[in-house]
Scaffold this motif. Structure first.
Motif, short mmCIF file in Angstrom:
data_model
loop_
_atom_site.label_atom_id
_atom_site.label_comp_id
_atom_site.label_asym_id
_atom_site.label_seq_id
_atom_site.Cartn_x
_atom_site.Cartn_y
_atom_site.Cartn_z
N UNK A 56 52.90 41.39 35.77
CA UNK A 56 52.85 39.96 36.15
C UNK A 56 53.31 39.76 37.59
N UNK A 57 54.36 40.47 37.98
CA UNK A 57 54.86 40.33 39.35
C UNK A 57 53.77 40.74 40.35
N UNK A 58 53.05 41.83 40.02
CA UNK A 58 52.01 42.33 40.95
C UNK A 58 50.92 41.28 41.19
N UNK A 59 50.66 40.46 40.17
CA UNK A 59 49.65 39.41 40.33
C UNK A 59 50.14 38.23 41.15
N UNK A 60 51.44 38.19 41.45
CA UNK A 60 52.01 37.03 42.14
C UNK A 60 52.33 37.30 43.61
N UNK A 61 52.43 38.57 43.99
CA UNK A 61 52.80 38.88 45.39
C UNK A 61 51.54 39.20 46.20
N UNK A 62 51.60 39.01 47.53
CA UNK A 62 50.39 39.23 48.34
C UNK A 62 50.05 40.72 48.49
N UNK A 63 48.77 41.02 48.56
CA UNK A 63 48.27 42.38 48.80
C UNK A 63 47.35 42.36 50.00
N UNK A 64 47.17 43.54 50.56
CA UNK A 64 46.42 43.64 51.80
C UNK A 64 44.91 43.64 51.65
N UNK A 65 44.38 42.90 50.72
CA UNK A 65 42.92 42.84 50.56
C UNK A 65 42.50 41.39 50.77
N UNK A 66 41.98 41.06 51.95
CA UNK A 66 41.66 39.67 52.25
C UNK A 66 40.61 39.10 51.29
N UNK A 67 40.77 37.83 50.96
CA UNK A 67 39.81 37.11 50.12
C UNK A 67 39.58 37.74 48.75
N UNK A 114 41.28 38.12 44.90
CA UNK A 114 42.39 37.77 43.99
C UNK A 114 42.82 39.03 43.24
N UNK A 115 43.96 38.93 42.59
CA UNK A 115 44.49 40.05 41.80
C UNK A 115 43.44 40.54 40.80
N UNK A 116 42.80 39.60 40.10
CA UNK A 116 41.81 39.98 39.08
C UNK A 116 40.58 40.63 39.70
N UNK A 117 40.29 40.27 40.97
CA UNK A 117 39.08 40.83 41.61
C UNK A 117 39.33 42.20 42.22
N UNK A 118 40.58 42.59 42.34
CA UNK A 118 40.86 43.89 42.98
C UNK A 118 40.27 45.02 42.15
N UNK A 119 39.67 46.04 42.81
CA UNK A 119 39.12 47.16 42.05
C UNK A 119 40.22 47.82 41.19
N UNK A 120 39.84 48.37 40.03
CA UNK A 120 40.84 48.90 39.09
C UNK A 120 41.84 49.88 39.72
#
Ligand SMILES: [Zn+2]
Ligand SMILES: [Zn+2]
Length: 331
Positions: free
Chosen positions: A272-283, A285-291
């Motif tokens: 859950x925390x990982x879905x709330x903090x920013x990641x370096x993939x512009x545009x 979302x957490x759900x859209x990030x490749x597995x």
């Protein structure tokens, strides 16, 4: 490209990867050349390496030693193929040797364990099922081979012209090594220290319980070495070692703050925390990030949480076999 008298940097392509290249280093010796890291096993990387050697008037037959900084596919993958056609002896750290079989040969148990680990840290079962197999494609980029020599971090590897001290620098991988030439003040830093990006430090089944703590310690261990040139495995050669270490430590401090900011009220899982903090993939979302990204991101969060747990900043709450983290001293 000769980057220092007797040291050549070869750029081995890593297709479909933002890093683009693995920097393989060739060091001159009295009886053959020493190669540091090989690139991963694709036909195009092999052909590219072969062509770059031939531009120097060399072939794989001239390689007498290969030293691998760690067994990630982009560093170790081609070693098996090169050994089939060269007299090279292979050296790597004993912890890395231990990873070869479980990662690249009999990987089913490790994969099943990864599925469990993801669920324990909050990934829903269907997501865990998807993420646990996300690194499988990497298997195609490795020709498995075993070392002739295992290293413990006390050895000096000599070519006759270069004397390389083996420095054990766990964190990015448990048996990661850097190679230090004290007289010439060169540091071959593998993935441990890169000039621009901060290499990932992830918690996993083989990382030990505090990989980020290991990483920070092994950064500080190198910080004040007399070094004129740092030769990393990706990006470019640089000089400001001590400053770069400070920047990297600072980066992890900021990540820790961002993570703590998500658990001000209730405890949360690493997922859950990982879905709330920013990641370096512009545009994205957490759900859209490749597995695979999502898995690495989650394991990176976990590395920070474990580091803060060892530090007494967070506490662990075990709720029906799911692990949650909360701020220390908060009920
Ligand atoms: Zn790596
Ligand atoms: Zn790498």
């Amino acid at each position: 490209m000769e980057v220092f008298p007797g040291v050549h940097q070869l750029k081995v392509p890593i297709p479909d990867n933002p890093l683009e290249y693995l920097n393989c280093y060739l060091l001159q010796g009295d009886r053959g050349w020493l190669m540091i890291d090989t690139g991963w096993s694709t036909e195009s990387s092999f052909v590219s390496l072969q062509a770059q050697l031939s531009e120097l008037g060399l072939s794989f037959l001239d390689i007498s030693q290969i030293v691998i900084t760690h067994v990630h596919a982009d560093h170790y993958g081609l070693a098996g193929r090169i050994r089939q056609i060269s007299p090279a002896k292979l050296a790597l750290h004993h912890w890395e040797k231990a990873l070869i079989e479980s990662r690249y040969v009999h990987f089913a148990e490790l994969q099943a364990g990864m599925g469990e680990l993801l669920q324990v840290h909050g990934a829903p079962p269907a997501v865990a099922k998807e993420l646990k197999v996300a690194s499988e494609p990497v298997l195609g980029y490795v020709i498995v081979t075993w070392p002739d020599q295992v290293l413990y971090g006390v050895e000096t590897i000599s070519t006759g012209q270069f004397n390389l001290q083996v420095l054990w620098t766990p964190g990015h991988s448990p048996g990661h090594i850097c190679l230090y030439e004290p007289e010439k003040k060169l540091l071959f830093s593998g993935d441990h220290i890169l000039p621009v990006i901060t290499s990932s430090v992830v918690y996993h089944l083989q990382s030990g319980t505090n990989p980020l703590g290991d990483f920070i310690n092994s950064l500080k261990q190198l910080q004040h070495l007399p070094v004129n040139l740092v030769l990393p495995a990706h990006e470019h050669i640089f000089t400001n070692l001590s400053q770069r270490v400070d920047q990297m430590v600072q980066h992890h401090e900021e990540r820790k703050k961002a993570i703590l900011g998500t658990i001000t009220a209730a405890p949360r899982t690493a997922y859950d925390i990982s879905g709330l903090i920013p990641w370096n993939l512009p545009d994205t979302t957490w759900e859209q990030m490749p597995p695979l990204h999502r898995r690495l991101a989650m394991m990176e969060t976990l590395a920070h949480l474990q580091y803060m747990w060892f530090d007494g900043q967070v506490e662990i709450v075990n709720r029906d076999h799911i692990i949650l983290y909360k701020r220390a001293g908060k009920d």
